[in-house]
Design an enzyme around this catalytic site. Structure first.
Site, PDB file in Angstrom:
ATOM      1  N   ASP A  31       0.998  -0.896   0.196  1.00  0.00           N
ATOM      2  CA  ASP A  31       0.008   0.143  -0.147  1.00  0.00           C
ATOM      3  C   ASP A  31       0.964   1.588   0.010  1.00  0.00           C
ATOM      4  O   ASP A  31       1.586   2.255  -0.894  1.00  0.00           O
ATOM      5  CB  ASP A  31      -0.929   0.094   0.918  1.00  0.00           C
ATOM      6  CG  ASP A  31      -1.921   0.604   1.151  1.00  0.00           C
ATOM      7  OD1 ASP A  31      -2.570   1.335   0.115  1.00  0.00           O
ATOM      8  OD2 ASP A  31      -2.353   1.778   1.888  1.00  0.00           O
ATOM      9  N   PHE A  67      -9.657  -0.436  -0.255  1.00  0.00           N
ATOM     10  CA  PHE A  67      -9.877  -1.755   0.500  1.00  0.00           C
ATOM     11  C   PHE A  67     -10.377  -3.070   0.133  1.00  0.00           C
ATOM     12  O   PHE A  67     -11.522  -3.195  -0.017  1.00  0.00           O
ATOM     13  CB  PHE A  67     -10.216  -0.890   1.988  1.00  0.00           C
ATOM     14  CG  PHE A  67      -9.973  -1.891   3.343  1.00  0.00           C
ATOM     15  CD1 PHE A  67      -8.424  -1.995   3.878  1.00  0.00           C
ATOM     16  CD2 PHE A  67     -10.867  -3.583   3.602  1.00  0.00           C
ATOM     17  CE1 PHE A  67      -8.073  -2.501   4.510  1.00  0.00           C
ATOM     18  CE2 PHE A  67     -10.321  -3.535   4.482  1.00  0.00           C
ATOM     19  CZ  PHE A  67      -8.967  -3.572   5.405  1.00  0.00           C
ATOM     20  N   VAL A  68      -9.375  -4.051   0.612  1.00  0.00           N
ATOM     21  CA  VAL A  68      -9.438  -5.085   0.009  1.00  0.00           C
ATOM     22  C   VAL A  68      -9.410  -6.497   0.874  1.00  0.00           C
ATOM     23  O   VAL A  68      -8.417  -6.626   1.583  1.00  0.00           O
ATOM     24  CB  VAL A  68      -8.836  -5.788  -1.584  1.00  0.00           C
ATOM     25  CG1 VAL A  68      -9.508  -4.749  -2.362  1.00  0.00           C
ATOM     26  CG2 VAL A  68      -7.695  -5.838  -1.073  1.00  0.00           C
ATOM     27  N   ASP A  83      -7.095  -9.358   5.729  1.00  0.00           N
ATOM     28  CA  ASP A  83      -8.252  -8.931   7.025  1.00  0.00           C
ATOM     29  C   ASP A  83      -9.165  -7.784   6.855  1.00  0.00           C
ATOM     30  O   ASP A  83      -7.711  -7.158   6.280  1.00  0.00           O
ATOM     31  CB  ASP A  83      -7.539  -9.699   8.097  1.00  0.00           C
ATOM     32  CG  ASP A  83      -6.034  -8.260   8.296  1.00  0.00           C
ATOM     33  OD1 ASP A  83      -5.591  -8.159   7.530  1.00  0.00           O
ATOM     34  OD2 ASP A  83      -6.564  -8.106   9.788  1.00  0.00           O
TER      35      ASP A  83
HETATM   36  P1  IMP Z   1       1.842  -0.667   3.650  1.00  0.00           P
HETATM   37  O1  IMP Z   1       2.768  -0.635   4.622  1.00  0.00           O
HETATM   38  O2  IMP Z   1       0.598   0.109   3.734  1.00  0.00           O
HETATM   39  O3  IMP Z   1       2.094  -1.019   2.242  1.00  0.00           O
HETATM   40  O4  IMP Z   1       0.751  -1.869   3.772  1.00  0.00           O
HETATM   41  C1  IMP Z   1       1.547  -2.808   4.401  1.00  0.00           C
HETATM   42  C2  IMP Z   1       0.291  -3.551   5.245  1.00  0.00           C
HETATM   43  O5  IMP Z   1      -1.259  -2.786   5.648  1.00  0.00           O
HETATM   44  C3  IMP Z   1      -0.093  -5.122   4.119  1.00  0.00           C
HETATM   45  O6  IMP Z   1       0.761  -5.797   4.296  1.00  0.00           O
HETATM   46  C4  IMP Z   1      -1.321  -5.176   4.898  1.00  0.00           C
HETATM   47  O7  IMP Z   1      -1.398  -5.876   5.763  1.00  0.00           O
HETATM   48  C5  IMP Z   1      -1.982  -4.140   4.735  1.00  0.00           C
HETATM   49  N1  IMP Z   1      -2.806  -3.677   4.244  1.00  0.00           N
HETATM   50  C6  IMP Z   1      -2.761  -2.577   3.265  1.00  0.00           C
HETATM   51  N2  IMP Z   1      -3.765  -2.500   2.042  1.00  0.00           N
HETATM   52  C7  IMP Z   1      -4.925  -3.457   2.773  1.00  0.00           C
HETATM   53  C8  IMP Z   1      -5.693  -3.825   2.333  1.00  0.00           C
HETATM   54  O8  IMP Z   1      -6.959  -3.577   1.453  1.00  0.00           O
HETATM   55  N3  IMP Z   1      -6.573  -4.734   2.651  1.00  0.00           N
HETATM   56  C9  IMP Z   1      -6.259  -5.551   3.910  1.00  0.00           C
HETATM   57  N4  IMP Z   1      -4.492  -4.733   4.581  1.00  0.00           N
HETATM   58  C10 IMP Z   1      -4.356  -3.990   3.514  1.00  0.00           C
END
Ligand code: IMP
Ligand code: MG
Length: 179
Positions: free
Chosen positions: A106, A155-156, A162
């Site tokens: 993300d 959001f998925v 989860d």
């Molecule tokens: P980041 O640090 O923002 O890249 O987010 C990483 C973590 O956030 C992922 O490994 C997921 O566990 C969680 N995450 C990010 N987007 C989503 C989503 O759309 N659904 C569920 N979990 C998410």
């Protein structure tokens, strides 16, 4: 439509689309890693990546090692500030080719911290494979080397992902409903 906690979700990526995404990543990895001198080490970051990792491993038929780690972040003493660590991490990565396996990237903040922890490991190379990427949100300097599917900023859940710990065991991916 399914309901998890207070939110509802609708079908978004079918099992077939997910299987295609896994095959895309596995064939790219096979091209790059099947002839490594030493078996590469695949490290999945729990919890979300367990299902992707499992399906991915079934499609890789060259020698490799694999392990699962959990990223944890907590406040230390005032002097140390935030402490980031990888739980369950005990391999010697010196001189090894490493592939980090993620469910979704993300903002990229989590992986940035993981990469920082692994910096002193002496790994020969560290690459990243993620089932999903939100390219409009991701703004980091490092590259996501292997991507199954790019998705918009929604959001998925499902297929390991989860919403407040629910939905990980669903076979397909669902997106949150907006109305
Ligand atoms: P980041 O640090 O923002 O890249 O987010 C990483 C973590 O956030 C992922 O490994 C997921 O566990 C969680 N995450 C990010 N987007 C989503 C989503 O759309 N659904 C569920 N979990 C998410
Ligand atoms: Mg995750």
């Amino acid at each position: 439509m399914i309901k998890l906690h207070d939110k509802t979700f609708e079908p978004y990526l079918s099992a077939e689309q997910l299987a295609k995404a896994v095959t895309k990543v596995s064939s790219e990895l096979t091209k790059d890693y099947s002839k490594c001198e030493k078996p590469p080490i695949f490290i999945a970051i729990l919890n979300g990546s367990f299902m992707f990792m499992s399906d991915l491993m079934k499609e890789l038929d060259f020698d490799l090692e694999l392990s699962f780690v959990k990223f944890s972040s907590y406040e230390g003493t005032e002097s140390t500030g935030e402490i980031n660590e990888l739980i369950g991490f005990n391999q010697d990565l010196k001189g090894r080719d490493v592939v980090l396996v993620e469910d979704i990237v993300d903002t990229g903040n989590t992986l940035e911290k993981v990469l920082k922890i692994l910096e002193p490991s002496g790994a020969k190379s560290i690459k990243i494979a993620s089932l999903l990427l939100k390219p409009t949100v991701f703004d980091k300097k490092y590259e996501i080397n292997y991507v199954g599917l790019e998705i918009p900023n929604i959001f998925v859940i499902g297929y390991g992902l989860d919403y407040d710990e629910l939905g990980r065991n669903i076979k397909e991916i669902y997106k949150i409903t907006t109305n």
